[in-house]
Design a protein around this motif. Structure first.
Motif, mmCIF file in Angstrom:
data_model
loop_
_atom_site.group_PDB
_atom_site.id
_atom_site.type_symbol
_atom_site.label_atom_id
_atom_site.label_comp_id
_atom_site.label_asym_id
_atom_site.label_seq_id
_atom_site.Cartn_x
_atom_site.Cartn_y
_atom_site.Cartn_z
ATOM 1 N N LEU A 387 0.814 -1.211 0.000
ATOM 2 C CA LEU A 387 0.000 0.000 0.000
ATOM 3 C C LEU A 387 0.850 1.263 0.000
ATOM 4 C CD1 LEU A 387 -2.754 -1.011 2.598
ATOM 5 C CD2 LEU A 387 -2.904 -1.038 0.102
ATOM 6 N N MET A 388 2.174 1.082 -0.067
ATOM 7 C CA MET A 388 3.064 2.234 -0.075
ATOM 8 C C MET A 388 3.235 2.757 -1.502
ATOM 9 S SD MET A 388 3.784 2.577 3.114
ATOM 10 C CE MET A 388 5.200 3.655 3.127
ATOM 11 N N ALA A 389 3.742 3.983 -1.615
ATOM 12 C CA ALA A 389 4.010 4.567 -2.923
ATOM 13 C C ALA A 389 5.159 3.831 -3.601
ATOM 14 C CB ALA A 389 4.340 6.045 -2.790
ATOM 15 N N HIS A 390 5.213 3.937 -4.925
ATOM 16 C CA HIS A 390 6.236 3.269 -5.729
ATOM 17 C C HIS A 390 7.010 4.331 -6.496
ATOM 18 C CE1 HIS A 390 7.970 0.494 -8.739
ATOM 19 N NE2 HIS A 390 7.759 -0.444 -7.836
ATOM 20 N N LYS A 391 8.264 4.028 -6.772
ATOM 21 C CA LYS A 391 9.101 5.032 -7.437
ATOM 22 C C LYS A 391 8.599 5.363 -8.838
ATOM 23 C CE LYS A 391 12.518 2.056 -9.708
ATOM 24 N NZ LYS A 391 13.951 1.808 -9.901
ATOM 25 N N ASP A 392 7.823 4.454 -9.455
ATOM 26 C CA ASP A 392 7.300 4.715 -10.800
ATOM 27 C C ASP A 392 5.999 5.507 -10.789
ATOM 28 O OD1 ASP A 392 9.421 3.318 -11.907
ATOM 29 O OD2 ASP A 392 8.358 1.393 -11.824
ATOM 30 N N ASP A 393 5.473 5.826 -9.606
ATOM 31 C CA ASP A 393 4.220 6.577 -9.516
ATOM 32 C C ASP A 393 4.494 8.064 -9.718
ATOM 33 O OD1 ASP A 393 3.087 4.158 -8.948
ATOM 34 O OD2 ASP A 393 2.914 4.513 -6.789
ATOM 35 N N GLU A 396 -0.724 10.576 -11.548
ATOM 36 C CA GLU A 396 -1.949 9.854 -11.207
ATOM 37 C C GLU A 396 -2.165 8.648 -12.108
ATOM 38 O OE1 GLU A 396 -6.777 10.703 -11.254
ATOM 39 O OE2 GLU A 396 -5.338 12.303 -11.633
ATOM 40 N N ASP A 397 -1.958 8.839 -13.406
ATOM 41 C CA ASP A 397 -2.192 7.736 -14.338
ATOM 42 C C ASP A 397 -1.215 6.590 -14.111
ATOM 43 O OD1 ASP A 397 -4.224 9.156 -15.481
ATOM 44 O OD2 ASP A 397 -2.956 10.035 -17.048
ATOM 45 N N ALA A 398 0.040 6.928 -13.808
ATOM 46 C CA ALA A 398 1.033 5.873 -13.578
ATOM 47 C C ALA A 398 0.683 5.054 -12.339
ATOM 48 C CB ALA A 398 2.424 6.490 -13.426
ATOM 49 N N GLU A 399 0.224 5.732 -11.298
ATOM 50 C CA GLU A 399 -0.149 4.987 -10.094
ATOM 51 C C GLU A 399 -1.351 4.100 -10.343
ATOM 52 O OE1 GLU A 399 -2.225 6.791 -6.647
ATOM 53 O OE2 GLU A 399 -0.401 6.233 -5.553
ATOM 54 N N LEU A 400 -2.376 4.642 -11.028
ATOM 55 C CA LEU A 400 -3.563 3.841 -11.311
ATOM 56 C C LEU A 400 -3.224 2.641 -12.192
ATOM 57 C CD1 LEU A 400 -6.277 6.597 -11.900
ATOM 58 C CD2 LEU A 400 -6.086 5.017 -9.974
ATOM 59 N N THR A 401 -2.343 2.852 -13.152
ATOM 60 C CA THR A 401 -1.935 1.737 -14.019
ATOM 61 C C THR A 401 -1.220 0.660 -13.216
ATOM 62 O OG1 THR A 401 -1.720 3.241 -15.912
ATOM 63 C CG2 THR A 401 -0.579 1.115 -16.042
ATOM 64 N N ARG A 402 -0.329 1.082 -12.327
ATOM 65 C CA ARG A 402 0.393 0.098 -11.510
ATOM 66 C C ARG A 402 -0.561 -0.666 -10.605
ATOM 67 N NH1 ARG A 402 2.195 -0.194 -6.438
ATOM 68 N NH2 ARG A 402 1.560 1.956 -5.964
ATOM 69 N N LEU A 403 -1.487 0.051 -9.974
ATOM 70 C CA LEU A 403 -2.449 -0.613 -9.101
ATOM 71 C C LEU A 403 -3.329 -1.576 -9.890
ATOM 72 C CD1 LEU A 403 -3.571 2.361 -6.802
ATOM 73 C CD2 LEU A 403 -1.981 0.518 -6.250
ATOM 74 N N THR A 624 0.958 9.262 5.896
ATOM 75 C CA THR A 624 1.196 7.928 5.353
ATOM 76 C C THR A 624 -0.059 7.082 5.432
ATOM 77 O OG1 THR A 624 3.515 8.055 6.041
ATOM 78 C CG2 THR A 624 2.655 5.882 5.519
ATOM 79 N N GLU A 625 -0.789 7.178 6.547
ATOM 80 C CA GLU A 625 -2.020 6.402 6.686
ATOM 81 C C GLU A 625 -3.071 6.867 5.684
ATOM 82 O OE1 GLU A 625 -1.684 5.429 11.481
ATOM 83 O OE2 GLU A 625 -2.690 7.245 10.786
ATOM 84 N N LYS A 626 -3.154 8.166 5.439
ATOM 85 C CA LYS A 626 -4.096 8.676 4.442
ATOM 86 C C LYS A 626 -3.775 8.125 3.051
ATOM 87 C CE LYS A 626 -4.918 13.137 6.724
ATOM 88 N NZ LYS A 626 -4.752 14.598 6.596
ATOM 89 N N ALA A 627 -2.486 8.153 2.703
ATOM 90 C CA ALA A 627 -2.089 7.669 1.385
ATOM 91 C C ALA A 627 -2.367 6.177 1.244
ATOM 92 C CB ALA A 627 -0.607 7.964 1.149
ATOM 93 N N MET A 628 -2.081 5.403 2.290
ATOM 94 C CA MET A 628 -2.350 3.966 2.236
ATOM 95 C C MET A 628 -3.844 3.695 2.093
ATOM 96 S SD MET A 628 0.287 2.650 5.186
ATOM 97 C CE MET A 628 -0.317 0.968 5.114
ATOM 98 N N ARG A 629 -4.647 4.439 2.816
ATOM 99 C CA ARG A 629 -6.094 4.241 2.741
ATOM 100 C C ARG A 629 -6.630 4.600 1.358
ATOM 101 N NH1 ARG A 629 -9.687 7.258 7.160
ATOM 102 N NH2 ARG A 629 -8.934 9.052 5.960
ATOM 103 N N ARG A 630 -6.050 5.640 0.776
ATOM 104 C CA ARG A 630 -6.493 6.008 -0.575
ATOM 105 C C ARG A 630 -6.156 4.928 -1.585
ATOM 106 N NH1 ARG A 630 -3.638 7.908 -4.486
ATOM 107 N NH2 ARG A 630 -1.910 8.551 -3.155
ATOM 108 N N ARG A 631 -4.942 4.371 -1.498
ATOM 109 C CA ARG A 631 -4.563 3.316 -2.449
ATOM 110 C C ARG A 631 -5.396 2.053 -2.253
ATOM 111 N NH1 ARG A 631 0.636 5.210 -0.610
ATOM 112 N NH2 ARG A 631 1.396 6.779 -2.095
#
Length: 644
Positions: A387-393, A396-403, A624-631
C-alpha cells in the motif's frame, strides 16, 4: 494467504523488529518511495523548462540504523533513574528537609518549559549538519559533570571548605556544618543542571530522529525510542539492586552505592551517545537570507510555533495535556500506593523498607511489561509495503496503471489457486491505538476500587506498562509525521514560487486548485502535488522550512504543564481523603496505614485520561495512513470493476 506483490521480496521499511535485520537487497528496496518532501520536490521538477538535478531521496534506514539512532535514549533514561529512583533518598541523606526536596523537584517541569523549546528553536535556526548533534554532545557533557558532582558532592564540599580554611579541623562543628551545607548546595545545583541537560538531550535526540528518518519510518523510529526508554528503566532499576560495592572495579571508587551507580550511568551514557553521533548525521540545510539577527529569529520561531500551531498538532498537544494529568500521579505515587495497600492488607503500618522494595519491584515489572508491549504493539501499525508509494508513480495515471496491473496479477494468482482475491488490510491507525491505551489506563485506575491485596496492586501497576509503551511511541510518531507533511507543503510551495513560467505541464503538476485539505481528501483519485495541498491561495501553508524542533519543544510544554496542575489538585485530594484520618486516630506517624488518598489521586488521573481519549478521536490520520487508505480504496474499486 495474500497473493504476492510485485515487490514481495523487499523488506518492509517500517517493520518493527526486535533484533537487527540484514542489509541485503538494499538496491531492490529502492522501488518503495517514501512520502518525503524531497520526493515531492523531485516530482514537481519534472515539468520545469530548465533541467535541474532532483534531490536525492532520503535513504531508508535498516533496523540496525534505527537501533543506533535510538540507543542514546537508553543511556538518557538510565540517568533519569538516578534522579527518579534514588534522588529523594540521597537528598534526604544529606540533611535536606522534605519541603526543600519538593522545591528541588520543581527542576523537572521548569527545565521542560525552558530547555526543550529553546534548544529546538536554536537548532532549527542553524543550517549546519551538526545542528542537532552539537546539542546532544553538549547536553551529554553537562550530564557527565552534574552526575559526577552529585556522586562526589560531599568530597567536593570538604575540599572547598578546607581550601578556604573554614573551621579548625574535622572535629570542629563549624566545619562540619559548613561542609554539610556546601554539599547540599552542590547537590541542588547539580540536580537542576541534570534536569536541564536531560531535557535538552532528549529533545535533541527526537529532533535528530525527525531530521534523518524518512516519513514512512517515523513510526518505527519512535517505537525504537520507546523501547530504549523502557529498557533504560529496567537496566537502571536492575543495577540499583545489584551490590556494586562487591564488584572489583567499583571498590576503587569508594563511597556509597549511589556513587557507584552514578559512575556506571555516566559510562553507559557516553558510550550510547557516541554510537548515535558516530553513525548518523543531519543533512546540511540551505542558508536562508535572514537579516533580523539570530536571537530575533529564534524568538520568532518560538512565538510562531506557539501562536500558529497547526490544528492537528494542537489537538495532539491537548490530548497530551490530559493524558499526563493521569500519568504524573501514577509516576509520582505508584510505589506509595503499594505501601498503602500493604497497610490495608496487614491492617497495620508495614515496614518502610519492605513497602519501598515491594513498590520498586512492581515498578520493575511495569518496566518489563512496557518493553514487551513496546516490541509487540507497533506491529499493529506496520505499513504494508503493497500500500506504499512506488518510485514509478510519477503521476496519477502511472499509479492507477500500476495498481490495476497489480490487482490483475493478484486476481490471476488467486484464480490459479482456486481462492478468492484478498486485498491487503489497513493497519490499525496510530490514533486508534493511542485512544485504546488511554481508555485502558482509565479502566485500570478505576479498578483500584476493587484492589485490596499487594498482589492485585502489583498486577495493576505492571499492566499500566502497556499504556506507557503506547504513550512513549504513538503520539511522537503522529506528531513527527504531521511535521513531515507541513515540511512537504513548505518545500513544494517554495519550489513552485521559484519556477519560471511554463506553457506546458504534465500530470505530475496539475493546475493549481483551491482545495481544502482534510481527512477525506486522500481518498480522492488524485496524486502528485494535489496530495500535498497545492493551493496558491492557502495562507496557512508554511512559507519557510518548518521549525520541527521548536514545535516538538512546544509539544513538550503540553507534557510538563500538567505537573503544576497535578501538584495543586493532589494536595487538595490528600487533604480531603487523608486529612481527617490523622485527626481521628491522633497518630501522625503512620506513613501508609489508614490512608487512601493515593487511590483517589489515581482515579482522578484516570478520568482526565478519559477526556484525552475523547480528544484523541479528533486527531487526523497521519499522511502515510491517508495515502495507504487512498490506495486501498483504489484497489477495492478496481476489484469491483474487474468483477468476480
Amino acid at each position: 494467504m495474500l497473493p504476492p506483490a510485485a515487490d514481495a521480496d523487499q523488506e518492509d521499511p517500517t517493520t518493527q523488529l526486535a533484533w537487527p535485520s540484514s542489509r541485503r537487497r538494499e538496491s531492490d528496496s529502492s522501488n518503495v518511495l517514501r512520502d518525503e518532501p524531497q520526493a515531492a520536490t523531485a516530482i514537481s521538477e519534472q515539468d520545469t523548462t530548465t533541467p535541474r538535478k532532483p534531490k536525492a531521496l532520503r535513504k531508508r534506514l535498516s533496523s540496525w540504523d534505527l537501533i543506533t539512532l535510538s540507543i542514546s535514549m537508553l543511556g538518557a533514561q538510565i540517568v533519569w533513574t538516578v534522579e527518579l529512583g534514588y534522588g529523594t533518598p540521597f537528598l534526604l541523606s544529606l540533611g535536606i528537609s522534605e519541603q526543600l526536596t519538593a522545591l528541588v523537584w520543581l527542576a523537572g517541569p521548569i527545565s521542560g518549559l525552558i530547555a526543550q523549546p529553546v534548544i529546538g528553536a536554536v537548532s532549527d535556526s542553524s543550517s549546519s549538519k551538526y545542528r542537532r548533534r552539537f546539542w546532544v554532545i553538549l547536553a551529554t557533557v553537562v550530564l557527565v559533570v552534574s552526575t559526577l558532582v552529585l556522586a562526589y558532592c560531599e568530597v567536593l564540599a570538604a575540599f572547598f571548605v578546607d581550601l578556604f580554611q573554614v573551621g579548625a579541623g574535622d572535629w570542629d562543628d563549624k566545619r562540619t556544618t559548613r561542609v554539610a551545607n556546601t554539599a547540599i548546595g552542590f547537590a541542588i545545583v547539580a540536580f537542576y543542571l541534570l534536569d536541564f541537560a536531560l531535557n535538552g538531550l532528549q529533545a535533541s535526540l527526537r529532533n535528530l530522529l525527525l531530521d534523518v528518518t524518512p516519513a514512512s519510518q517515523l513510526n518505527a523510529g519512535n517505537a525504537w525510542h520507546g523501547r530504549m526508554t523502557h529498557a533504560g528503566n529496567i537496566i537502571g532499576f536492575g543495577f540499583g539492586f545489584l551490590p556494586l560495592a562487591k564488584l572489583p572495579f567499583f571498590r576503587l571508587l569508594g563511597g556509597t552505592q549511589f556513587r557507584k551507580f552514578c559512575v556506571l550511568c555516566i559510562v553507559i551514557l557516553v558510550i550510547t551517545v557516541w554510537i548515535t553521533c558516530a553513525c548518523h548525521e543531519e543533512q546540511e540545510r540551505r542558508k536562508t537570507s535572514n537579516e533580523q539577527g539570530k536571537l530575533r529569529e529564534i524568538w520568532n520561531n518560538i512565538k510562531v510555533a506557539i501562536l500558529n500551531l497547526p490544528k492537528p498538532i494542537r489537538r495532539v498537544c491537548y490530548v497530551q495535556f490530559f493524558a499526563f494529568m493521569g500519568w504524573f500521579p501514577f509516576l509520582f505515587y505508584s510505589t506509595t500506593y503499594v505501601g498503602q495497600i500493604m497497610a490495608l492488607e496487614l491492617d497495620k503500618e508495614p515496614d518502610p523498607d519492605l513497602a519501598t522494595r515491594t513498590g520498586e519491584f512492581a515498578m520493575l515489572l511495569y518496566s518489563i511489561v512496557a518493553v514487551i508491549a513496546g516490541t509487540v504493539l507497533p506491529h499493529l501499525a506496520n505499513r504494508d509495503r503493497r500500500l506504499m508509494a512506488h518510485k514509478d508513480d510519477v503521476d496519477e495515471d502511472a499509479e492507477l496503471t500500476r495498481l490495476h496491473n497489480t490487482v490483475r496479477e493478484w486476481k490471476a494468482e488467486a484464480a490459479r489457486k482456486g481462492r478468492p482475491l484478498r486485498l491487503p488490510m489497513m493497519p490499525f491507525l496510530l490514533r486508534n491505538i493511542w485512544t485504546g491505551a488511554l481508555i485502558f489506563f482509565t479502566v485500570l485506575t478505576l479498578s483500584t476500587f476493587f484492589i485490596h491485596t499487594v498482589a492485585q496492586a502489583t498486577v495493576f501497576i505492571a499492566l499500566v506498562g502497556v499504556c506507557w509503551a503506547v504513550a512513549m511511541w504513538a503520539p511522537f510518531a503522529i506528531i513527527m509525521e504531521l511535521l513531515k507533511e507541513l515540511s512537504t507543503k513548505a518545500e513544494v510551495k517554495t519550489h513552485l514560487g521559484e519556477r519560471r513560467p511554463s506553457h506546458s505541464r504534465t500530470h505530475s503538476t496539475p493546475g493549481l486548485r483551491n482545495i481544502r485539505i482534510n481527512e477525506r481528501q486522500p481518498l480522492l483519485r488524485r496524486h502528485s502535488l494535489d496530495d500535498f495541498g497545492n493551493d496558491s491561495n492557502d495562507q496557512s501553508a508554511p512559507q519557510t522550512p518548518v521549525a520541527g524542533g521548536t514545535i516538538l519543544g512546544v509539544h513538550n510544554l503540553a507534557i510538563v504543564m500538567p505537573q503544576f496542575v497535578v501538584a495543586v489538585v493532589t494536595s487538595i485530594i490528600f487533604r480531603i481523603a487523608d486529612g481527617s484520618t490523622d485527626l481521628e486516630t491522633g497518630d501522625e506517624t503512620n506513613t501508609y496505614y489508614g490512608k487512601n488518598g493515593v487511590a483517589w489521586v489515581l482515579r482522578f488521573g484516570g478520568m482526565c485520561t478519559l477526556v484525552g481519549a475523547l480528544i484523541a478521536r479528533m486527531v487526523p490520520p497521519t499522511p502515510t495512513e491517508k495515502a495507504m487508505r487512498r490506495r486501498l480504496s483504489e484497489m477495492r474499486d478496481l476489484k469491483e470493476e474487474m468483477g468476480p
